[in-house]
Design an enzyme around this catalytic site. Structure first.
Site, short mmCIF file in Angstrom:
data_model
loop_
_atom_site.label_atom_id
_atom_site.label_comp_id
_atom_site.label_asym_id
_atom_site.label_seq_id
_atom_site.Cartn_x
_atom_site.Cartn_y
_atom_site.Cartn_z
N ARG A 1 5.42 -3.22 2.30
CA ARG A 1 5.76 -4.45 3.03
C ARG A 1 5.69 -5.66 2.13
NH1 ARG A 1 1.82 -6.47 7.65
NH2 ARG A 1 1.40 -8.25 6.30
N HIS B 1 4.62 -6.34 16.83
CA HIS B 1 5.00 -4.96 16.51
C HIS B 1 3.78 -4.04 16.61
CE1 HIS B 1 3.92 -7.00 12.77
NE2 HIS B 1 3.54 -5.84 12.28
C1 SIN Z 1 4.38 -0.16 10.32
O1 SIN Z 1 3.81 0.44 9.41
O2 SIN Z 1 5.23 0.39 11.03
C2 SIN Z 1 4.04 -1.59 10.62
C3 SIN Z 1 3.31 -2.23 9.51
C4 SIN Z 1 2.72 -3.57 9.89
O3 SIN Z 1 2.07 -3.70 10.93
O4 SIN Z 1 2.88 -4.51 9.12
#
Ligand code: SIN
Length: 284
Positions: A275, A260
């Site tokens: 998270r 991601h």
């Molecule tokens: C995000 O903040 O969109 C991603 C966070 C992450 O890389 O864990």
């Protein structure tokens, strides 16, 4: 927003973001004590779609943690700003004074011997525009490599480290003794370049620009050349989806098969995320 497309076998309305990766799941309240059958369904959907999303979940932090804990043991991140009351929650807060830095393709904590199974991210404050997260299906990225490259990387291993976090400690004024102690506690980890998913048995590319440093047994130039070629596979839009956040949206991604990238285009505006990270197995 378009009506979610329903898949016949699904007990919930689903909206696929792209054919390759990413599905919004509707009709679930994450605050409920969900039946094990629902958890099993979501686990399978996650393996199939690599990232699943939920909208409008105005749930407590305890419920966020409890939902994540249904999928495995939770991590307390050794480097980031964790919530004092709920150490399993990482705060990812950015504003003018705190520029974003996760605009790099990665899978979470691959520098650990047993990296993450998955992460569940909640949006608290979102910018008016921008701040999307992009996800890449690393099984599709692997499948799309030419046969010669697939053969060349079969059986290779790469070293992953947490140097970026150690540098963050230094930037925040930590002593070299404290940095050395953290490094000793979390030494670099070696993982296969191609990992096999423990549930599906599918192969995926398991190197990422944030944490992978070198391929074992290769000279620096050859290793850098090969790694750069492999990193670029995550950049191909055909294997990606892009998620537009709203407050109380949740994304749950499979770190074993997806990477991601948090777009930093919104800065200097404010974006606040929380998270919870689920510990996984040793990659094979
Ligand atoms: C995000 O903040 O969109 C991603 C966070 C992450 O890389 O864990």
């Amino acid at each position: 927003m378009a009506e979610p497309a329903t898949i016949d076998e699904s007990p919930f309305p689903l909206l696929h973001l792209t054919p390759c990766i990413g599905t919004e799941v509707h009709g679930i309240d994450l605050a409920q004590d969900l039946d094990q059958a629902v958890i099993d369904y979501l686990s399978n959907l996650l393996v199939e779609r690599k990232v699943i999303f939920f909208r409008g979940q105005q749930i407590s932090r305890e419920a966020h943690i409890a939902f994540a804990a249904r999928f495995g043991e939770l991590e307390v991140h050794p480097f980031t700003a964790n919530n004092d009351e709920h150490p399993e929650i990482i705060h990812l807060n950015n504003d003018e004074a705190h520029p974003p830095y996760i605009n790099i393709w990665h899978s979470d904590v691959t520098w650990r011997a047993e990296p993450s199974l998955g992460s569940i991210l909640r949006a608290r404050v979102v910018p008016e525009v921008g701040g999307d997260t992009l996800f890449a299906n690393m099984e599709a990225a692997y499948d799309a490599l030419d046969e010669a490259t697939r053969e060349a990387i079969d059986g290779l291993e790469a070293v992953h480290d947490n140097e970026s976090f150690l540098n963050g400690m230094r930037a925040n004024g930590a002593s070299e003794e404290a940095v050395a102690a953290k490094r000793a506690e979390f030494p670099p980890a070696t993982h296969p370049v191609v990992r096999t998913h423990p549930v599906s048995g599918r192969k995926s590319l398991y190197v990422n620009r944030a944490f992978t440093r070198r391929i074992v047994g290769m000279d620096t130039e050859a290793s850098d050349t090969l790694l750069n070629k492999l990193y670029l596979q995550a950049w191909i839009p055909d294997y990606q989806c892009r998620f537009r956040w709203q407050p109380d949206s949740f994304a749950f991604w499979d770190n074993r098969a997806a990477q991601h990238y948090a777009a930093a285009d919104y800065w200097p505006h404010r974006r606040e995320m929380e998270r919870v990270t689920i510990i996984g197995d040793r990659p094979r």
